[in-house]
Design a protein around this motif. Structure first.
Motif, short mmCIF file in Angstrom:
data_model
loop_
_atom_site.label_atom_id
_atom_site.label_comp_id
_atom_site.label_asym_id
_atom_site.label_seq_id
_atom_site.Cartn_x
_atom_site.Cartn_y
_atom_site.Cartn_z
N GLN A 1 1.37 96.49 4.48
CA GLN A 1 2.26 95.73 3.63
C GLN A 1 2.75 94.52 4.39
O GLN A 1 3.09 94.59 5.58
CB GLN A 1 3.44 96.58 3.17
N ALA A 2 2.78 93.40 3.68
CA ALA A 2 3.25 92.17 4.31
C ALA A 2 4.72 92.32 4.69
O ALA A 2 5.48 93.04 4.04
CB ALA A 2 3.06 90.99 3.36
N PRO A 3 5.13 91.64 5.74
CA PRO A 3 6.53 91.75 6.18
C PRO A 3 7.49 91.05 5.23
O PRO A 3 7.11 90.14 4.50
CB PRO A 3 6.50 91.07 7.54
N CYS B 1 12.62 83.32 3.00
CA CYS B 1 11.81 82.15 2.62
C CYS B 1 12.58 80.86 2.87
O CYS B 1 13.73 80.69 2.43
CB CYS B 1 11.42 82.24 1.15
N ALA B 2 11.94 79.95 3.61
CA ALA B 2 12.56 78.65 3.92
C ALA B 2 12.53 77.72 2.71
O ALA B 2 13.22 76.69 2.72
CB ALA B 2 11.84 78.00 5.10
N ILE B 3 11.81 78.07 1.65
CA ILE B 3 11.69 77.21 0.48
C ILE B 3 12.73 77.59 -0.57
O ILE B 3 13.51 76.76 -1.02
CB ILE B 3 10.27 77.29 -0.12
N ASP C 1 12.05 88.14 0.71
CA ASP C 1 10.95 88.75 -0.04
C ASP C 1 9.76 88.89 0.90
O ASP C 1 9.78 88.40 2.03
CB ASP C 1 10.59 87.89 -1.25
N ARG C 2 8.73 89.55 0.41
CA ARG C 2 7.52 89.70 1.22
C ARG C 2 6.77 88.38 1.29
O ARG C 2 6.67 87.66 0.30
CB ARG C 2 6.62 90.80 0.65
N GLY C 3 6.24 88.09 2.47
CA GLY C 3 5.52 86.84 2.65
C GLY C 3 4.92 86.76 4.03
O GLY C 3 4.48 87.75 4.60
N ARG C 4 4.91 85.55 4.60
CA ARG C 4 4.35 85.30 5.92
C ARG C 4 5.38 84.53 6.76
O ARG C 4 6.10 83.66 6.26
CB ARG C 4 3.06 84.46 5.81
N HIS C 5 5.41 84.85 8.04
CA HIS C 5 6.35 84.17 8.93
C HIS C 5 5.97 82.70 9.11
O HIS C 5 6.83 81.86 9.42
CB HIS C 5 6.39 84.87 10.29
N THR C 6 4.67 82.40 8.97
CA THR C 6 4.21 81.01 9.03
C THR C 6 3.51 80.69 7.71
O THR C 6 2.36 80.27 7.68
CB THR C 6 3.25 80.79 10.21
N GLY C 7 4.22 80.91 6.62
CA GLY C 7 3.62 80.78 5.29
C GLY C 7 3.29 79.36 4.90
O GLY C 7 2.19 79.05 4.47
N GLY D 1 3.35 75.64 6.55
CA GLY D 1 3.55 74.97 7.82
C GLY D 1 3.86 76.02 8.88
O GLY D 1 3.16 77.02 9.00
N ASP D 2 4.89 75.83 9.61
CA ASP D 2 5.31 76.81 10.62
C ASP D 2 6.54 77.59 10.16
O ASP D 2 7.12 78.34 10.93
CB ASP D 2 5.64 76.09 11.94
N ALA D 3 6.91 77.40 8.88
CA ALA D 3 8.12 78.05 8.37
C ALA D 3 7.78 79.30 7.59
O ALA D 3 6.71 79.40 6.97
CB ALA D 3 8.90 77.08 7.49
N PRO D 4 8.67 80.30 7.59
CA PRO D 4 8.42 81.50 6.79
C PRO D 4 8.52 81.17 5.30
O PRO D 4 9.31 80.33 4.89
CB PRO D 4 9.55 82.44 7.24
N ALA D 5 7.68 81.85 4.53
CA ALA D 5 7.68 81.60 3.08
C ALA D 5 7.27 82.87 2.36
O ALA D 5 6.44 83.65 2.85
CB ALA D 5 6.74 80.45 2.74
N CYS D 6 7.85 83.09 1.19
CA CYS D 6 7.46 84.23 0.35
C CYS D 6 6.15 83.90 -0.35
O CYS D 6 5.74 82.73 -0.44
CB CYS D 6 8.55 84.55 -0.67
N PHE D 7 5.51 84.93 -0.87
CA PHE D 7 4.21 84.72 -1.53
C PHE D 7 4.34 83.86 -2.79
O PHE D 7 3.43 83.12 -3.13
CB PHE D 7 3.55 86.06 -1.85
N GLY D 8 5.47 83.97 -3.47
CA GLY D 8 5.67 83.14 -4.66
C GLY D 8 5.65 81.67 -4.34
O GLY D 8 5.01 80.87 -5.03
N CYS D 9 6.37 81.28 -3.29
CA CYS D 9 6.39 79.87 -2.89
C CYS D 9 5.06 79.43 -2.30
O CYS D 9 4.64 78.27 -2.49
CB CYS D 9 7.53 79.64 -1.89
N MET D 10 4.40 80.34 -1.58
CA MET D 10 3.09 80.02 -1.05
C MET D 10 2.09 79.78 -2.18
O MET D 10 1.26 78.85 -2.12
CB MET D 10 2.59 81.15 -0.14
N LEU D 11 2.17 80.60 -3.23
CA LEU D 11 1.28 80.41 -4.37
C LEU D 11 1.56 79.07 -5.06
O LEU D 11 0.62 78.33 -5.40
CB LEU D 11 1.45 81.56 -5.36
#
Length: 325
Positions: free
Chosen positions: A7-9, A13-15, A20-26, A28-38
């Motif tokens: 499971q994703a960590p 979210c910096a956006i 929420d679940r996402g990536r620490h470097t979603g 750029g270099d900032a953490p982002a949730c999957f919704g914002c990444m999408l």
């Protein structure tokens, strides 16, 4: 040994600022949730050369972002054929039409993209089963012998497809009807190839050529519409064609039911002898057709009935190889 599904960590979210679940470097270099990444990925995909998203694509953007599983949508979009199609449309290298999607064939991702575009009113709705049947008809005609292509295309256009449209009266073609129509087209093409192998064409077809084709009830029934049309349009001589091709039975009475009937016919003396004989013969025949392991080895022991008449009446004894339990 059991496995724990990855499971994703959870990230802040910096956006959007949510946890929420996402990536620490979603992004750029900032953490982002999957919704914002999408959203970031879709915006980059749909942005045109002028730096903006075309108004016709905005409803599609909203439909993609409305998913309840942004992680899966992000993963699937990145590796699907629809991704490249959308990039071509957004860049202005392809038009937003059904024809553009048709050029990429049929796949789950293309079909899903088409459904999204239709639901977003970016594309007009159309009868997909009918469109695919029309494409199949063109393919069948193109694959036929050069001298048979015209007759196959003519049958498809002036008879089969016209008949379907008339029966549909504006409603959508159902998958079962589309399947049967494809079977008719394919079998008709095979019939013409059958005649070619015998040195004949539809116009020079003889009764013996047609009878050889009729040896297969399945193929015969699939080409019935083609025969009728060909004779009516004088493309086929007026040969003798059976009205209906009977096929072998596909359903049989269950074994236990059939054996119960056989026992009753053997033991119930109140039934007319002729009916008992006919019924037992029928049970025997059905057992043989159905391939039952209890099929009778023989019908034997012809005896006479008791009674005042001296006439000898056949009476059937029924001995199975293995008695049913």
């Amino acid at each position: 040994m059991s496995h724990l599904m990855y499971q994703a960590p959870g990230v802040s979210c910096a956006i959007c600022g949510r946890r929420d679940r996402g990536r620490h470097t979603g992004i750029g270099d900032a953490p982002a949730c999957f919704g914002c990444m999408l959203a970031d990925h879709v915006d980059a995909l749909l942005t045109g050369p002028d730096g903006s998203i075309a108004g016709t694509l905005m409803p599609l953007r909203e439909a993609i972002l409305a998913t309840n599983n942004a992680q899966a949508a992000l993963s699937n979009l990145g590796r699907s054929r629809a991704h490249d199609v959308l990039a071509e449309i957004a860049a202005g290298r392809a038009s937003l039409t059904h024809a553009t999607l048709d050029q990429h064939g049929s796949s789950r991702s293309i079909d899903h993209l088409r459904a999204l575009l239709v639901a977003a009113h970016a594309l007009p709705a159309r009868d997909e089963h009918l469109v695919r049947l029309e494409a199949f008809a063109r393919t069948i005609a193109a694959s036929a012998h050069p001298d048979d292509r015209t007759i196959v295309a003519l049958f498809a256009r002036t008879h089969l497809l016209r008949r379907l449209r008339r029966h549909l009266s504006g409603s959508a073609l159902q998958p079962g009807a589309a399947y049967r129509a494809r079977a008719e087209l394919a079998a008709s093409s095979r019939l013409l190839a059958h005649l070619r192998r015998r040195g004949r064409t539809l116009a020079t077809c003889r009764q013996i050529d047609l009878d050889a084709w009729l040896a297969s009830p399945r193929l015969a029934n699939s080409t019935r519409s083609f025969w009728s049309w060909a004779i009516k349009t004088r493309n086929l001589p007026p040969l003798d064609i059976p009205i209906r091709i009977n096929t072998e039975p596909s359903q049989f009475t269950p074994d236990d039911h059939r054996w119960a009937q056989a026992r009753r016919l053997l033991t119930e003396d109140t039934l007319p002898t002729a009916d008992r004989v006919a019924g037992l013969w029928s049970c025997c025949s059905l057992s043989r057709l159905a391939g039952s392991p209890d099929s009778p080895a023989a019908i034997s022991t012809i005896a006479t009935t008791d009674g005042p008449s001296s006439a000898s009446v056949p009476r059937t004894s029924f001995f199975p190889v293995r008695s049913p339990t």
